[in-house]
Design an enzyme around this catalytic site. Structure first.
Site, PDB file in Angstrom:
ATOM      1  N   GLY A  98       1.666  33.373 -35.505  1.00  0.00           N
ATOM      2  CA  GLY A  98       0.908  33.862 -36.312  1.00  0.00           C
ATOM      3  C   GLY A  98       0.136  35.256 -35.634  1.00  0.00           C
ATOM      4  O   GLY A  98       0.081  35.243 -34.490  1.00  0.00           O
ATOM      5  N   ARG A 101      -4.088  38.667 -32.687  1.00  0.00           N
ATOM      6  CA  ARG A 101      -4.858  39.727 -32.474  1.00  0.00           C
ATOM      7  C   ARG A 101      -4.450  41.003 -33.020  1.00  0.00           C
ATOM      8  O   ARG A 101      -4.750  41.987 -32.612  1.00  0.00           O
ATOM      9  CB  ARG A 101      -4.678  39.719 -31.030  1.00  0.00           C
ATOM     10  CG  ARG A 101      -3.580  40.070 -30.373  1.00  0.00           C
ATOM     11  CD  ARG A 101      -3.440  40.765 -29.253  1.00  0.00           C
ATOM     12  NE  ARG A 101      -2.084  40.832 -28.556  1.00  0.00           N
ATOM     13  CZ  ARG A 101      -1.659  41.718 -27.748  1.00  0.00           C
ATOM     14  NH1 ARG A 101      -2.653  42.358 -26.705  1.00  0.00           N
ATOM     15  NH2 ARG A 101      -0.562  41.567 -27.244  1.00  0.00           N
ATOM     16  N   LYS A 121      -4.069  46.555 -33.986  1.00  0.00           N
ATOM     17  CA  LYS A 121      -3.568  45.522 -32.948  1.00  0.00           C
ATOM     18  C   LYS A 121      -4.686  45.575 -31.761  1.00  0.00           C
ATOM     19  O   LYS A 121      -5.093  46.598 -31.389  1.00  0.00           O
ATOM     20  CB  LYS A 121      -2.353  45.913 -32.221  1.00  0.00           C
ATOM     21  CG  LYS A 121      -1.914  44.855 -31.395  1.00  0.00           C
ATOM     22  CD  LYS A 121      -0.320  45.483 -31.090  1.00  0.00           C
ATOM     23  CE  LYS A 121       0.375  44.561 -29.844  1.00  0.00           C
ATOM     24  NZ  LYS A 121       1.596  44.758 -29.444  1.00  0.00           N
ATOM     25  N   ASP A 133      -8.544  35.895 -27.421  1.00  0.00           N
ATOM     26  CA  ASP A 133      -9.938  36.626 -27.829  1.00  0.00           C
ATOM     27  C   ASP A 133      -9.601  37.370 -28.783  1.00  0.00           C
ATOM     28  O   ASP A 133     -10.439  38.129 -29.308  1.00  0.00           O
ATOM     29  CB  ASP A 133     -10.344  37.252 -26.663  1.00  0.00           C
ATOM     30  CG  ASP A 133      -9.690  38.246 -25.891  1.00  0.00           C
ATOM     31  OD1 ASP A 133      -8.472  38.366 -26.537  1.00  0.00           O
ATOM     32  OD2 ASP A 133      -9.995  38.762 -24.999  1.00  0.00           O
ATOM     33  N   ARG A 191       9.370  39.021 -39.363  1.00  0.00           N
ATOM     34  CA  ARG A 191      10.222  38.665 -37.995  1.00  0.00           C
ATOM     35  C   ARG A 191      11.121  37.804 -38.347  1.00  0.00           C
ATOM     36  O   ARG A 191      10.924  36.959 -39.220  1.00  0.00           O
ATOM     37  CB  ARG A 191       9.106  38.165 -36.943  1.00  0.00           C
ATOM     38  CG  ARG A 191       8.279  39.166 -37.043  1.00  0.00           C
ATOM     39  CD  ARG A 191       6.703  38.376 -36.431  1.00  0.00           C
ATOM     40  NE  ARG A 191       5.372  39.426 -36.737  1.00  0.00           N
ATOM     41  CZ  ARG A 191       5.209  40.153 -35.602  1.00  0.00           C
ATOM     42  NH1 ARG A 191       5.703  39.743 -34.087  1.00  0.00           N
ATOM     43  NH2 ARG A 191       3.825  41.162 -35.687  1.00  0.00           N
ATOM     44  N   ASP A 260       9.773  35.821 -32.262  1.00  0.00           N
ATOM     45  CA  ASP A 260       8.595  36.438 -33.007  1.00  0.00           C
ATOM     46  C   ASP A 260       8.592  37.965 -32.718  1.00  0.00           C
ATOM     47  O   ASP A 260       7.786  38.684 -33.515  1.00  0.00           O
ATOM     48  CB  ASP A 260       7.389  35.694 -32.868  1.00  0.00           C
ATOM     49  CG  ASP A 260       7.327  35.672 -30.966  1.00  0.00           C
ATOM     50  OD1 ASP A 260       8.106  35.173 -30.489  1.00  0.00           O
ATOM     51  OD2 ASP A 260       6.145  36.235 -30.634  1.00  0.00           O
ATOM     52  N   ASP A 270       6.996  45.454 -30.806  1.00  0.00           N
ATOM     53  CA  ASP A 270       5.902  44.594 -29.744  1.00  0.00           C
ATOM     54  C   ASP A 270       6.509  45.137 -28.514  1.00  0.00           C
ATOM     55  O   ASP A 270       7.223  44.135 -27.523  1.00  0.00           O
ATOM     56  CB  ASP A 270       6.203  43.037 -29.899  1.00  0.00           C
ATOM     57  CG  ASP A 270       5.179  42.511 -30.845  1.00  0.00           C
ATOM     58  OD1 ASP A 270       4.323  43.355 -31.095  1.00  0.00           O
ATOM     59  OD2 ASP A 270       4.842  41.307 -30.577  1.00  0.00           O
TER      60      ASP A 270
HETATM   61  P1  AMP Z   1       3.118  38.518 -28.144  1.00  0.00           P
HETATM   62  O1  AMP Z   1       3.349  38.248 -26.570  1.00  0.00           O
HETATM   63  O2  AMP Z   1       1.963  39.937 -27.972  1.00  0.00           O
HETATM   64  O3  AMP Z   1       4.119  38.873 -28.928  1.00  0.00           O
HETATM   65  O4  AMP Z   1       2.092  37.742 -28.719  1.00  0.00           O
HETATM   66  C1  AMP Z   1       2.473  36.227 -28.930  1.00  0.00           C
HETATM   67  C2  AMP Z   1       1.540  35.587 -29.722  1.00  0.00           C
HETATM   68  O5  AMP Z   1       0.297  35.510 -29.040  1.00  0.00           O
HETATM   69  C3  AMP Z   1       1.255  36.254 -31.000  1.00  0.00           C
HETATM   70  O6  AMP Z   1       1.291  35.271 -31.821  1.00  0.00           O
HETATM   71  C4  AMP Z   1      -0.029  36.919 -30.746  1.00  0.00           C
HETATM   72  O7  AMP Z   1      -0.834  37.194 -31.879  1.00  0.00           O
HETATM   73  C5  AMP Z   1      -0.667  36.002 -29.784  1.00  0.00           C
HETATM   74  N1  AMP Z   1      -1.550  36.799 -29.011  1.00  0.00           N
HETATM   75  C6  AMP Z   1      -1.485  37.528 -27.824  1.00  0.00           C
HETATM   76  N2  AMP Z   1      -2.407  38.071 -27.196  1.00  0.00           N
HETATM   77  C7  AMP Z   1      -3.628  37.294 -27.930  1.00  0.00           C
HETATM   78  C8  AMP Z   1      -5.063  37.661 -27.870  1.00  0.00           C
HETATM   79  N3  AMP Z   1      -5.490  38.107 -26.737  1.00  0.00           N
HETATM   80  N4  AMP Z   1      -5.690  36.657 -28.255  1.00  0.00           N
HETATM   81  C9  AMP Z   1      -5.222  35.989 -29.639  1.00  0.00           C
HETATM   82  N5  AMP Z   1      -3.809  35.920 -29.849  1.00  0.00           N
HETATM   83  C10 AMP Z   1      -2.900  36.654 -28.853  1.00  0.00           C
HETATM   84 MG    MG Z   2       4.698  39.499 -30.608  1.00  0.00          MG
END
Ligand code: AMP
Ligand code: MG
Length: 496
Positions: A98, A101, A121, A133, A191, A260, A270
């Protein structure tokens, strides 16, 4: 901060036209979210050209008001912030995820009538943040900005970047970094993992709702077909096959092709540990956490097919009443992927080599050039561009016998085309980029922005990579075309 009425009045003239179709879907699809309050938002960059395309005009707004807007402090009228629910296979393992961030402000209607997602984002925690965070750092957000805009300029379907604001607050990673928020514009953020989320919850009713929604939004030509879910799968596969071929044809490595991060729309999404390859080698990997090379350059088509298999699995209940019948239909469709990908890749390679006609030996011709590049550690981008520039390419690397032999073969093949070689080269220069976001140049631009609040290096690079087919001045060409002398230790990191 400006008082609310003033902000509202100012914003009315921007041109927002929100129509939030996703947030009208059932509750299972999302959770309400609210951008976190941030200390001192400051506008770092605004994409004026994109704004214009979106029918948005920020000229009447003060820089502070723009910063406040893109930091999610003054929400545009009509926005309804939500975090989207999804799941995904990360490095092969299934997880419920989900937007942790990212906050979707809503869908804005373009002058053309199309709806696009407007997403912040790095805007703070949501119900899906788990232990994260919810924040993002300036470097990775500027990285996404420049690479997505470069991809767009290269003609590759991608999410776009509208703005980056610094939050004035630190985010803590290995070290303290400057916090930032990126405003991302996408055809949608649905996605493969959005489907996986519903099937994991065994929520077949909502699975059908999502499929109908995605078809209506991205594949309206399929809406009335009796077998629309299978055709939907095929259409997504078609776009993904073309997309991954396009990545390969410019030497792009996505770096984190988890399900995702695969969009139903067929856009690249992404930008985390992505990078452009310099010297051609199919095993090239830059991502620091991809030790097995799962998402390496040459593995990308096979991974796309693997991801499509996960997507197909999540569609099974919609494909046929009997499970084995549904599996057979999905498998049959999925088996077409390698040929489909090959077709797009080969068509792209022909164009890169200036060939319009189709001949049986074309694949071999392209592959033998790649083999030469691999053996000689030749730069992927520059080799194709050099071939486009002159009757015989300039450079010591082109003096060796095996290259000469290949070049003779290519000339022979070109002689069977209808147009003269000079016209073929003109066409080649319009699709073999001179300038890509070289990793060391991107790092240099990000370091100046992060360490010295100096955006001039970034702006110059952005200007160069968004005109990828122009060589520019001799000095600029030398600066932007030169690969690093050694990139064997270069690593990229996930965009957190
Ligand atoms: P990503 O690697 O950016 O595709 O993120 C993978 C998952 O981790 C997604 O569900 C993001 O929303 C979550 N995520 C990545 N960075 C953060 C963050 N700093 N705080 C909270 N969720 C995160
Ligand atoms: Mg992602």
């Amino acid at each position: 901060m400006a008082d609310l009425n003033a902000a509202g009045a100012e914003q009315n003239s921007i041109g927002w036209r929100f129509d939030n179709t996703y947030s009208r879907l059932p509750d299972a699809f999302f959770a309400a979210a609210k951008p976190a309050t941030v200390k001192a938002p400051r506008l770092v960059i605004l994409n004026h050209q994109l704004a214009q395309k979106l029918g948005l005009d920020f000229n009447g707004l003060s820089p502070d008001a723009i910063a406040s807007l893109f930091a999610g402090q003054d929400l545009p009228s009509g926005a309804k912030p939500i975090a989207q629910a999804y799941a995904g296979h990360q490095y092969g393992h299934f997880t419920m995820l989900g937007d942790g961030r990212a906050i979707l402000l809503g869908e804005h209607r373009l002058p053309s009538g199309q709806l696009v997602d407007i997403q912040l984002k790095g805007a703070g925690q949501t119900q899906f943040s788990r232990r994260g965070d919810g924040r993002a750092a300036l470097g990775p957000m500027l990285r996404e900005y420049i690479i997505s805009e470069a991809m767009f300029a290269l003609g590759i379907p991608t999410t776009r970047s509208l703005a980056v604001v610094a939050t004035g607050e630190p985010v803590y990673r290995q070290t303290a970094q400057k916090g930032a928020i990126l405003t991302r514009v996408a055809a949608s953020h649905i996605r493969f993992g959005t489907f996986e989320y519903l099937i994991a919850r065994r929520d077949e009713a909502n699975l059908r709702v999502l499929a109908d929604y995605a078809i209506g939004r991205h594949y309206p030509e399929l809406v009335n077909l009796p077998n629309r879910y299978l055709e939907f799968f095929r259409a997504v596969m078609e776009r993904q096959a073309k997309l991954v071929a396009q990545w390969q044809l410019v030497g792009f490595i996505h770096g984190v092709m988890n399900t995702d991060n695969m969009a139903i729309s067929g856009e690249t999404i992404d930008y985390g540990p992505c990078a452009f390859m310099n010297a051609y080698h199919p095993d090239t990997v830059y991502s620091s956490i991809d030790s097995g090379g799962r998402y390496g350059y040459g593995n990308q088509p096979a991974i796309t097919q693997w991801n499509l298999a996960r997507f197909a699995e999540s569609l099974l209940p919609l494909l046929a009443p009997q499970q084995d019948q549904a599996v057979a239909l999905a498998a049959e469709a999925l088996n077409e992927f390698p040929a489909l990908h090959k077709q797009h890749w080969l068509a792209g390679m022909r164009a890169k080599l200036g060939l319009e006609r189709i001949e049986a030996g074309d694949q071999e011709l392209a592959e033998s050039l790649l083999a030469w590049m691999q053996e000689n550690e030749a730069d992927f981008t520059n080799t194709f561009r050099d071939l486009s520039e002159a009757e015989y390419p300039t450079g010591d690397q082109y003096q060796d016998a095996s290259f000469r032999a290949w070049h003779t073969q290519w000339q022979l093949r070109l002689s069977r085309e209808e147009r003269p070689n000079s016209s073929a080269r003109t066409a080649m220069r319009a699709l073999n980029p001179a300038v890509i976001p070289r990793n060391h140049r991107v790092e240099e631009a990000l370091a100046a922005a992060e360490d010295h609040d100096d955006l001039s290096v970034f702006q110059r690079l952005l200007d160069a990579v968004t005109k990828p087919y122009e060589l520019g001045s001799e000095a600029a060409a030398a600066a932007y075309r030169q690969p690093p002398s050694d990139e064997s230790t270069y690593r990229t990191f996930c965009g957190t």
